[in-house]
Design an enzyme around this catalytic site. Sequence first.
Site, PDB file in Angstrom:
ATOM      1  CG  HIS A 151      -2.343   0.205   6.383  1.00 20.82           C
ATOM      2  ND1 HIS A 151      -1.918   0.576   5.124  1.00 20.82           N
ATOM      3  CD2 HIS A 151      -2.311  -1.154   6.386  1.00 20.82           C
ATOM      4  CE1 HIS A 151      -1.649  -0.496   4.405  1.00 20.82           C
ATOM      5  NE2 HIS A 151      -1.878  -1.565   5.142  1.00 20.82           N
ATOM      6  CG  ASP A 166       0.473   1.261   1.342  1.00 17.33           C
ATOM      7  OD1 ASP A 166      -0.532   1.607   2.010  1.00 17.33           O
ATOM      8  OD2 ASP A 166       0.696   1.641   0.179  1.00 17.33           O
TER       9      ASP A 166
END
Length: 433
Positions: A406, A410
Site C-alpha cells: 500500500h 492504493d
Amino acid sequence: MAVEVVMPKLGMAMKEGSVSLWHKKEGDPVTKGEIIANIGSEKIETDLEAPADGVLLKIAVPEGEGVPPGTIIGYIGQPGEQVGTAAAGAAGAKPGENAAADAALPSDAAPAGGSAPAEAPAHGRDIKISPVARKMAEAAGLDIAKITGTGPQGRITKEDVEHAIANAASTPASAGEAAASSDSQASVGSTNPALAAAPSGFVEHAEQIPVAGIRKVIAARMLDSLQQSAQLTLTLRADVTDLLALQKRMSETAQKQHEVKLTVTDFIARAVVLSLKRHKQMNSAYIGDRIHVFDHVHLGIAVALDKGLVVPVIRHADQYSVLDLSRHIKALAQQARSGQLGSDALQGSTFTITNLGAYGIDYFTPILNTPEAGILGVGAVTDTPVYRGDELQRRSLLPLSLTFDHRVLDGAPAAEFLRAVKDALEDPYRLVL
C-alpha cells in the site's frame, strides 16, 4: 593423502554457505559421487557429492555453521589415515582467521591427538564460536566464556551450546543464581513469548530443529517483508470455463508439435504479464524512499520444495508467448527440484505468482517477495452454478488473491490490475494472439 571436501560456490552472489545435514558420520565409508551432505546458501539448497572413495575422516564444519565458499568442511581418506591439527583447524576457520587462531595457541599446547582443549579467552568478542552457536547462546542467556569448546582449536560449536543448555536445565540453581536465572528467563521470554508462556518442562521435552539453510532464509525474509511493507490483499474469482476449453484444445497440438504440455499456470502467467504492461505501477519495487517502476517484466514463479520455497525468475517474460513461458516455467521448476538452480536465477524478479491450487486451497494471503509491490496467489478451480442472465449454468471459477504494497499504490489501482488479470483469463484468445 586425505582429499579435502570444500564448501562449493552455488552462484556468483553466494557469500556464505552452511551444511544443512551431514548424511555421513566420521568413520563412515563413502563412494565417489555418493551424496554425503546437503549444502545450503541464502537462496538454494543442494546435494554435495563425495569427491573420492574412502571414509569420512573428519567433519570440520558442523551442521548449521556458515562458512565462505572454498572453506574445507571435511576430509576423505583411507581408514586409519590421520588428519593433522593444522589442517583440521584450517578447515573449520574462515579465510584470514587461521593466523590469528594459531597465534592464540599457548606455546605448550597439546600436540596432535592431545585431549586438552584451548582455554576460552576472557572477553566474549575474542572467543572462537560459530555464528549459529553464538545466537543460540544469546537466546538462552548463556555466558559463552563459561562454555568449553570442543571444535578445532577450542571453537565453540552448536553441540557445545546445546549441551550447556541441557546442563543448565537439569542443574538446580542456588538462591543467588535463582534471581539471575529469573532475570535471564524474563529476558528470553521478552524476545520469545511462546517460550515464556510454555508450561514447566514443555521446552525440554520438545523436539528442537535448528533453523538453517533455506528455512532460515525464508523465516528472515518473511518476517522482514511483513515488518517493512504495508501489505493488503484483494480477492476475486475469474470465470475460466472458456480458458479450460482452449487449454484442452491447444494442449494436444502443443504436445505434438512443440513437445510442450500447456497448463493453466502458463495462461495465468501470460495474463499477468499483459496486465503488468498495462498497469506498470504494479510492476514496481519500493527501494529506499523511491518507487522504481520497471518497463520490463521479470516474472517470479514460486516452486515448493521439500525443504522450502524458492522463486526462480523468468527474465523479460513480457517478450515471450504462452508456449515460451510454458517452457521456461517447466525448465526452471525442474532445475529447482533437482538442485541445479543457481542463485543468480533466483534474483531480480519484479512480480511473483504463487499457486496453491494443487492443494485444494481457495483464497489465501500471499506475502510479498519484497521489494516487489505485488504477488498473485492462485487457488483451485471449482465448478460452481452461476447465473448468466436468467440462465443458471455450470461454470469453472478460479480464485485469485492479490497482495500489494500500500506504500506503492492504493486499493483502486491494485483492484484495476486484478480486474485486468480476470478479464484476460475470461477472454483467453487474447493470451495467444
